[in-house]
Design an enzyme around this catalytic site. Structure first.
Site, short mmCIF file in Angstrom:
data_model
loop_
_atom_site.label_atom_id
_atom_site.label_comp_id
_atom_site.label_asym_id
_atom_site.label_seq_id
_atom_site.Cartn_x
_atom_site.Cartn_y
_atom_site.Cartn_z
N ARG A 186 0.85 -1.19 0.00
CA ARG A 186 0.00 0.00 0.00
C ARG A 186 0.89 1.24 0.00
O ARG A 186 1.91 1.29 0.69
CB ARG A 186 -0.89 0.03 1.25
N GLU B 71 -3.42 7.66 -4.84
CA GLU B 71 -3.82 7.12 -6.15
C GLU B 71 -5.15 7.72 -6.59
O GLU B 71 -6.02 7.93 -5.75
CB GLU B 71 -3.95 5.59 -6.04
N HIS C 290 -0.96 0.55 -10.13
CA HIS C 290 -1.62 -0.40 -9.22
C HIS C 290 -2.23 -1.58 -10.00
O HIS C 290 -3.44 -1.81 -9.97
CB HIS C 290 -2.70 0.30 -8.39
O1 A2R Z 1 3.24 -8.27 11.62
P1 A2R Z 1 2.94 -9.70 11.26
O2 A2R Z 1 3.98 -10.65 11.80
O3 A2R Z 1 1.53 -10.11 11.54
O4 A2R Z 1 3.13 -9.76 9.66
C1 A2R Z 1 2.17 -9.20 8.77
C2 A2R Z 1 2.68 -7.87 8.18
N1 A2R Z 1 2.22 -6.74 8.97
C3 A2R Z 1 3.02 -5.87 9.59
N2 A2R Z 1 4.36 -5.77 9.64
C4 A2R Z 1 4.89 -4.77 10.38
N3 A2R Z 1 4.15 -3.86 11.03
C5 A2R Z 1 2.80 -3.91 11.02
N4 A2R Z 1 2.08 -3.00 11.67
C6 A2R Z 1 2.18 -4.96 10.26
N5 A2R Z 1 0.91 -5.31 10.02
C7 A2R Z 1 0.95 -6.40 9.24
O5 A2R Z 1 2.14 -7.83 6.86
C8 A2R Z 1 2.06 -10.10 7.54
O6 A2R Z 1 3.23 -10.84 7.36
C9 A2R Z 1 1.90 -9.14 6.39
C10 A2R Z 1 0.53 -9.20 5.76
O7 A2R Z 1 0.29 -10.48 5.29
P2 A2R Z 1 -1.18 -11.03 5.00
O8 A2R Z 1 -2.10 -10.58 6.06
O9 A2R Z 1 -1.06 -12.48 4.71
O10 A2R Z 1 -1.62 -10.21 3.72
P3 A2R Z 1 -1.39 -10.56 2.16
O11 A2R Z 1 -2.51 -11.38 1.66
O12 A2R Z 1 -0.02 -11.05 1.96
O13 A2R Z 1 -1.56 -9.11 1.55
C11 A2R Z 1 -0.71 -8.03 1.98
C12 A2R Z 1 -1.11 -6.71 1.40
C13 A2R Z 1 -2.62 -6.41 1.41
O14 A2R Z 1 -3.06 -5.97 2.67
C14 A2R Z 1 -2.73 -5.33 0.38
O15 A2R Z 1 -2.42 -4.08 0.96
C15 A2R Z 1 -1.65 -5.69 -0.60
O16 A2R Z 1 -0.78 -6.63 0.04
O17 A2R Z 1 -2.24 -6.28 -1.72
#
Ligand code: A2R
Length: 316
Positions: free
Chosen positions: A230, A259, A277
């Site tokens: 993002r 965007e 995007h």
């Molecule tokens: O923090 P963790 O260990 O839960 O890892 C998640 C990480 N994440 C963060 N890392 C650092 N600081 C934060 N505040 C934080 N919040 C989340 O981002 C996790 O490894 C990753 C997100 O992975 P998923 O929930 O599996 O999302 P996915 O399907 O890989 O999609 C990621 C993003 C979407 O939200 C859209 O913005 C874009 O890719 O398409």
């Protein structure tokens, strides 16, 4: 029997519209938002929203019968989930079906920036090859280290692909995972040790400007920033300054802070590869995402249970 009322905010494919029309009376949110909400707001039970659009809390308040918001995309930072949960509204998204495509986009941006392919493509098409000779040498990615911010579903798919190119993977997130990659609890430390920083983290207040001047300076003049997560995760003004001042080497970006507006400074730089995007934007992947977004609505209508609720709504 009258069909339940569904509102659509943002674009959907013809295939989705066909599937939805079998079950729902589908409305598109018109320009005259107020007029529409005054007339139909209290009837709407189902909402489909394009991942790029959004559902603020005040819009939900105008639809007291709303039961579910299906987000056509995996990132749902533009939906006010806290308000939805308070109103008992389930929010769903489209995880997993886009992992491979977005991971491909990340790898393509890594390669395009390192190998200068877009520059070289323009060089050839401008007729410069016969005039000026060979294009300048680019850089190999074999042997480099990539630090992934957000080793989730898409991050893991990206890590696997990068390994095939001889790239060492490290990662940062809020917690360490059981994966064969080095974990950095500190983002600046990871950036310092990485040649490429790849952002695949979700948007929202918790991640806003995580990639700031300190991180970009740690990545350094030979470093490359790739963002397929993002735009809000990167401090865009700090990124532009770092690139302009040579404190950061290159960038490959598919997402931006405002965007579809992209700063002219970024467009002007040859060291930057920009995409509008399109991380998941293939016919095949958008079809899979569309089918899942529709299935969430139809399954919820038929059984009261959604297929892929966002984590905050699991069990609702
Ligand atoms: O923090 P963790 O260990 O839960 O890892 C998640 C990480 N994440 C963060 N890392 C650092 N600081 C934060 N505040 C934080 N919040 C989340 O981002 C996790 O490894 C990753 C997100 O992975 P998923 O929930 O599996 O999302 P996915 O399907 O890989 O999609 C990621 C993003 C979407 O939200 C859209 O913005 C874009 O890719 O398409």
């Amino acid at each position: 029997m009258t069909k339940p009322q569904m509102l659509m905010i943002g674009a959907a494919t013809e295939r989705m519209l066909g599937q939805l029309a079998e079950v729902f009376a589908v409305h598109r949110l018109p320009e005259d938002r107020e007029g529409f909400l005054a007339q139909h707001g209290t009837d709407i039970e189902y909402l489909l929203v394009n991942g790029h659009g959004g559902v603020p809390g005040d819009l939900m308040a105008r639809m007291p019968k709303l039961r579910i918001i299906s987000n056509y995309g995996v990132g749902y930072d533009s939906v006010d989930v806290a308000t939805a949960v308070r109103h008992g509204v389930v929010v769903t998204h489209t995880p997993d079906v886009l992992n491979d495509e977005v991971a491909n986009t990340a790898v393509l941006l890594v390669l395009a920036t390192a190998r200068n392919f877009l520059h070289d493509n323009a060089y050839l098409k401008a007729g410069r090859w016969p005039e000026e000779g060979e294009a300048p040498l680019s850089r190999s990615i074999r042997g480099l280290t990539a630090g992934i911010l957000g080793l989730g579903r898409i991050g893991k798919a990206t890590a696997e692909k990068l390994q095939a190119f001889g790239v060492t993977v490290t990662y940062h997130g809020r917690s360490e995972q059981d994966v064969p990659y080095r974990y950095y609890p500190d983002l600046v430390a990871m950036a310092r040790d990485a040649d490429i920083l790849i952002c695949i983290a979700p948007g929202g207040p918790a991640t806003r400007h995580l990639i700031d001047r300190a991180v970009l300076d740690a990545l350094g003049p030979d470093g490359t920033l790739i963002n397929v997560g993002r735009g809000s995760v990167v401090d865009e003004a700090a990124l532009i300054a770092a690139l302009q001042e040579g404190r950061l080497g290159k960038a490959g970006l598919d997402v931006f802070e405002h965007e579809p507006h992209v700063p002219a400074e970024l467009m002007a730089m040859e060291t930057v590869t920009l995409l509008p995007h399109v991380g998941s934007a293939t016919v095949e992947t958008r079809q899979a995402m569309g089918d899942l977004a529709v299935e969430n609505l139809t399954a919820f209508h038929a059984t009261g249970r959604a297929v892929t609720p966002v984590p905050e709504c699991r069990g609702m």
